[in-house]
Design a protein around this motif. Structure first.
Motif, short mmCIF file in Angstrom:
data_model
loop_
_atom_site.label_atom_id
_atom_site.label_comp_id
_atom_site.label_asym_id
_atom_site.label_seq_id
_atom_site.Cartn_x
_atom_site.Cartn_y
_atom_site.Cartn_z
N ILE A 141 9.90 -5.50 -12.10
CA ILE A 141 10.18 -5.02 -10.99
C ILE A 141 10.41 -3.17 -11.34
O ILE A 141 11.14 -2.86 -12.13
CB ILE A 141 11.51 -5.09 -10.18
N TYR A 142 9.67 -2.31 -10.72
CA TYR A 142 9.69 -0.71 -10.93
C TYR A 142 10.42 -0.08 -9.85
O TYR A 142 10.38 -0.76 -8.64
CB TYR A 142 8.30 -0.23 -11.20
N SER A 143 10.52 1.04 -10.06
CA SER A 143 11.23 1.92 -8.86
C SER A 143 9.89 2.07 -8.21
O SER A 143 8.80 1.53 -8.29
CB SER A 143 11.70 3.07 -9.58
N LEU A 144 10.22 2.92 -7.00
CA LEU A 144 9.17 3.22 -5.86
C LEU A 144 7.99 3.77 -6.32
O LEU A 144 7.85 5.01 -6.92
CB LEU A 144 9.74 3.73 -4.58
N SER A 145 6.71 3.01 -5.91
CA SER A 145 5.31 3.62 -5.71
C SER A 145 5.33 4.82 -4.84
O SER A 145 6.23 5.05 -4.23
CB SER A 145 4.33 2.74 -5.76
N VAL A 168 11.99 14.00 -7.36
CA VAL A 168 13.15 13.12 -7.00
C VAL A 168 12.86 11.91 -7.76
O VAL A 168 14.15 11.19 -8.05
CB VAL A 168 13.69 13.04 -5.75
N GLY A 169 11.78 11.35 -7.71
CA GLY A 169 11.43 9.88 -8.30
C GLY A 169 11.53 8.94 -7.41
O GLY A 169 11.55 9.08 -6.19
N GLY A 170 11.77 7.51 -7.74
CA GLY A 170 11.27 6.54 -6.79
C GLY A 170 12.59 5.66 -6.64
O GLY A 170 12.43 4.45 -6.57
N LEU A 171 13.77 5.99 -7.11
CA LEU A 171 14.90 4.96 -6.94
C LEU A 171 15.17 4.75 -5.43
O LEU A 171 15.23 5.47 -4.64
CB LEU A 171 16.33 5.50 -7.44
N PRO A 172 15.03 3.43 -5.03
CA PRO A 172 15.13 3.20 -3.72
C PRO A 172 16.46 3.59 -3.08
O PRO A 172 16.37 3.83 -1.75
CB PRO A 172 15.07 1.48 -3.63
N GLY A 173 17.42 3.61 -3.51
CA GLY A 173 18.89 4.06 -3.05
C GLY A 173 18.81 5.50 -2.39
O GLY A 173 19.79 5.68 -1.65
N LEU A 174 17.90 6.17 -2.97
CA LEU A 174 17.82 7.70 -2.38
C LEU A 174 17.54 7.63 -0.97
O LEU A 174 17.69 8.67 -0.47
CB LEU A 174 16.76 8.42 -3.24
N ARG A 175 16.92 6.56 -0.51
CA ARG A 175 16.81 6.44 1.12
C ARG A 175 17.85 6.78 1.88
O ARG A 175 17.82 7.28 2.97
CB ARG A 175 16.05 5.24 1.51
N HIS A 176 19.10 6.77 1.28
CA HIS A 176 20.39 7.07 2.12
C HIS A 176 20.90 8.46 2.06
O HIS A 176 22.04 8.75 2.50
CB HIS A 176 21.34 5.86 1.64
N PHE A 177 20.03 9.24 1.22
CA PHE A 177 20.54 10.63 1.12
C PHE A 177 19.60 11.64 1.61
O PHE A 177 18.30 11.13 1.79
CB PHE A 177 20.64 11.09 -0.28
#
Length: 403
Positions: A141-145, A168-177
């Motif tokens: 499993i990878y960070s977001l495409s 910023v990259g693809g860490l899914p948790g960034l969607r909350h920021f």
């Protein structure tokens, strides 16, 4: 809790379920393994309403009573009758002592389809082979495409969105920021990175020289895409004041690779058809973490970031990727899957004839008929005069393509 479906992974898991193998979802912390497992649970309930499901979350307080293999086994046999359509889903399975004993027993009894997740440093491939005896399929499993990034953040497909993804990259948790707030982005990525390093590297490997570990991670971030070996890294860092040996450098690189902080890519002699096993190129599995370590100075290292996202886009599609070595040059990536092979060059802009001749010329030197691409940030793609058969692709288009 809202779950955004990552269809690529769900389709992959469904395609290999109930075929007599355990499934193990592995990846760096905070890339979304837990949410994918929850989404799978939802899919099973919707599509197999009579199925029996045991779901255990060992990252949180729920399931605290299941501490060892015996408790896990008893819970499974009490809720998953032989002969039924049964599923055992365990998140962060490494937190159960001797978990492999329970999984092997349940597998032998053919009691259920077993699907588990784990932080990669704790159930890395070499350990899985020993613990589960080859009875499993590993699903990375990878960070977001890029396309997932657009969906998660509700963004249009524009150059501005691409630039934000590259930063910023693809860490899914960034969607909350707020991605426009550099402080929020930096604080979140720092928290993820610190957790990975402390729990999956320092504690796991009993690291004593944490300062060197930090310096080494920053060194790899700064030299992304350059061929390095433990010997030349140790020599360089000794020159910067770190009293370190080749052996320690090699060990620390392995620990961080096991935790999927970054991935070593071997170099492949295209003409001689052999691997060079002494030097690697290291690429971060999430370019946001790489950028964080370099102070988010993306403009100064845009080609390194571009290479990273191109590599990870290929890995997400199941390619084995190497760096191609030529007699008088190099090809950034050789991607192979089944009988397919594709060559890729990555450059910021084709701003001069010299750049065009270098990037296209290296590909042109390969005497085979496999597809060849040059990926850049130029606004227009297509064929380039003098290099028929080599296709130029814009990065934004490449990141939406399946190969």
């Amino acid at each position: 809790m809202e779950i955004i479906r990552r269809q690529m992974y769900l389709d992959h898991i469904i395609s290999v379920m109930n075929k007599g193998m355990m499934l193990v979802l592995v990846g760096q912390r905070r890339v979304g393994k837990s949410y994918i497992l929850l989404d799978l649970k939802k899919w099973i309930k919707e599509n197999e309403p009579t199925a029996n499901i045991v779901y255990l979350d060992k990252e949180h307080k729920v399931g605290d009573e299941i501490m060892d293999a015996g408790a896990l086994y008893r819970m499974a046999i009490e809720n998953l009758p032989i002969g039924g359509r049964n599923y055992l889903l365990v998140d962060e399975v490494q937190n159960i002592e001797n978990y492999q004993d329970a999984l092997r027993s349940l597998y032998t009894e053919e009691r259920c389809q077993i699907i588990v997740t784990g932080s990669n440093a704790y159930i890395y491939s070499s350990e899985l082979g020993t613990r589960l005896g080859g009875r499993y399929i590993e699903i990375p499993i990878y960070s977001l495409s890029y396309t997932e990034f657009l969906e998660f953040h509700k963004l249009p497909d524009t150059e501005d969105s691409l630039q934000l993804y590259l930063k910023v990259g693809g860490l899914p948790g960034l969607r909350h920021f707020d991605l426009g707030d550099n402080r929020q982005v930096s604080d979140y990525i720092q928290g993820v990175y610190t957790t990975i390093m402390m729990r999956d590297v320092v504690e796991r490997a009993n690291i004593r020289n944490a300062t060197f570990l930090t310096n080494l991670a920053k060194f790899v971030a700064d030299t992304t895409g350059k061929p390095v070996s433990p010997t030349n890294i140790a020599n360089t860092m000794r020159g910067q004041g770190d009293k370190i040996t080749k052996a320690i450098t090699s060990d620390y690189l392995e620990y961080m690779s096991n935790a999927l902080v970054f991935k070593p890519i071997l170099r492949y002699d295209i003409h001689g058809k052999r691997l060079f096993e002494q030097t690697f190129k290291y690429y971060f599995t999430d370019h946001g973490i790489r950028n964080f370590l370099c102070g988010f100075k993306v403009r100064q290292s845009i080609e390194k970031v571009m290479e990273t996202v191109v590599l990870n886009h290929l890995l997400m599609q199941g390619f084995e990727v190497t760096v191609g070595a030529l007699r008088n040059g190099e090809v950034d990536f050789v991607a192979e899957r089944d009988e397919k092979r594709i060559y890729f060059q990555v450059t910021y802009l084709l701003a001069s004839q010299e750049t065009i001749d270098r990037e296209f010329g290296n590909l042109n030197a390969i005497q085979d008929q496999y597809p060849k691409y040059v990926v850049s940030m130029d606004p227009i793609g297509g064929e380039v005069d003098g290099y028929p058969g080599i296709l130029h692709i814009r990065l934004r288009d490449f990141l939406k393509m399946s190969f």
